[in-house]
Design a protein around this motif. Structure first.
Motif, short mmCIF file in Angstrom:
data_model
loop_
_atom_site.label_atom_id
_atom_site.label_comp_id
_atom_site.label_asym_id
_atom_site.label_seq_id
_atom_site.Cartn_x
_atom_site.Cartn_y
_atom_site.Cartn_z
N VAL A 1 0.83 -1.20 0.00
CA VAL A 1 0.00 0.00 0.00
C VAL A 1 0.87 1.25 0.00
CG1 VAL A 1 -1.56 1.37 1.44
CG2 VAL A 1 -2.04 -1.05 1.04
N LEU B 1 -5.69 4.29 6.16
CA LEU B 1 -4.90 3.13 5.75
C LEU B 1 -3.66 2.90 6.62
CD1 LEU B 1 -5.09 3.72 1.89
CD2 LEU B 1 -6.17 1.86 3.16
N ARG C 1 -2.66 -0.61 7.16
CA ARG C 1 -2.60 -1.46 5.97
C ARG C 1 -1.38 -1.14 5.10
NH1 ARG C 1 -5.91 -3.78 8.46
NH2 ARG C 1 -8.00 -4.47 7.82
N LEU D 1 -6.49 -6.70 0.32
CA LEU D 1 -7.42 -5.61 0.62
C LEU D 1 -8.77 -5.85 -0.03
CD1 LEU D 1 -5.06 -2.57 -0.13
CD2 LEU D 1 -5.38 -3.72 2.07
N GLN E 1 -10.99 -0.73 0.04
CA GLN E 1 -9.66 -0.36 0.52
C GLN E 1 -8.71 -0.10 -0.64
OE1 GLN E 1 -9.08 -3.85 2.96
NE2 GLN E 1 -9.49 -2.74 4.86
N VAL F 1 -6.61 3.37 -1.60
CA VAL F 1 -5.19 3.48 -1.97
C VAL F 1 -5.06 4.32 -3.24
CG1 VAL F 1 -3.10 2.24 -2.64
CG2 VAL F 1 -4.63 1.26 -0.92
#
Length: 249
Positions: A109, A138, A141, A149, A153, A157
């Protein structure tokens, strides 16, 4: 007596015409369109299929060229740039969010968010990127890869990546098209937060009245022309306006 000044345009097109094909098969996708996208605002573009909304976005963003007329990012006319300078402008001053997330599956990510900066050899503003990570939620993550993800999600990103370089304007093309309603609402909320809390500019093409209801203003296109605009839209008002188009056609 004070005179109100027009807000600065992050992007605009002037007398924009786009024709595909030629002769009897020519299609006039844009027909003398004048549109300004004010800085610090969230603008949605809507219209029936074939209305020219995606063509308008692509030409305003420098992804496609106009047949005639002019497109600007800030005060820079896109048609005056050669391919190299246009590529650099898109890289440094424009962000993109598409329906497909377009993440690199082998990168984390954190690496996906900073990828455009890394490719340009720029470090970016680390404080800005750190704040952006918190806005899109995030933080926990950053070391995950896209396959780990959810769709929502992954699109978060993509949103963070689009804003990482602090572009003049972010263009979003059906950014919630691949998401369920809850994830879509989260992404739209993020776009709105970027505008209102981080002073960014967003231009979004959508067919969804609910998505358009998150914008500050909606522009309506039909047959390649700008036919209406709506301030402070709601999903119900947008839907009623679209129904009026259908009755008219």
């Amino acid at each position: 007596m004070t005179t109100a000044t027009a807000p600065r345009a992050a992007a605009r097109v002037v007398d924009a015409v786009k024709v595909y094909g030629g002769g009897d098969t020519a299609v006039r996708a844009l027909d003398a369109v004048d549109v300004s996208f004010p800085a610090g605002r969230f603008t949605a573009i809507m219209g029936p299929s074939g209305s020219g909304k995606s063509t308008l976005m692509h030409c305003a963003a420098g992804l496609d060229t106009l047949t005639s007329g002019a497109a600007y990012i800030g005060d820079t006319e896109l048609g005056a740039l050669d391919d190299r300078r246009l590529t650099l402008l898109r890289r440094d001053r424009v962000g993109f969010v598409f329906q497909a997330f377009n993440l690199v599956p082998t990168l984390t990510v954190a690496e996906n968010i900073t990828l455009p900066l890394d490719l340009a050899g720029r470090h970016g503003d680390r404080e800005w990127i750190d704040a952006l990570i918190d806005v899109v939620g995030l933080r926990d993550r950053l070391h995950h890869r896209p396959s780990e993800l959810s769709g929502g999600q992954q699109q978060r990103v993509a949103v963070a990546r689009a804003f990482a370089g602090r572009p003049d304007v972010v263009f979003a093309d059906e950014p919630t098209g691949n998401l369920d309603s809850r994830s879509g609402a989260e992404v739209l909320g993020l776009l709105g937060s970027a505008v209102r809390e981080m002073d960014r500019t967003v231009v979004m093409v959508t067919h969804d009245p609910v998505a358009a209801g998150h914008a500050d203003e909606v522009l309506f296109l039909a047959d390649g022309r700008l036919v209406d605009r709506m301030e402070a839209p709601t999903a119900d008002r947008v839907l009623d306006r679209l129904k009026a188009f259908e009755v008219r056609t």
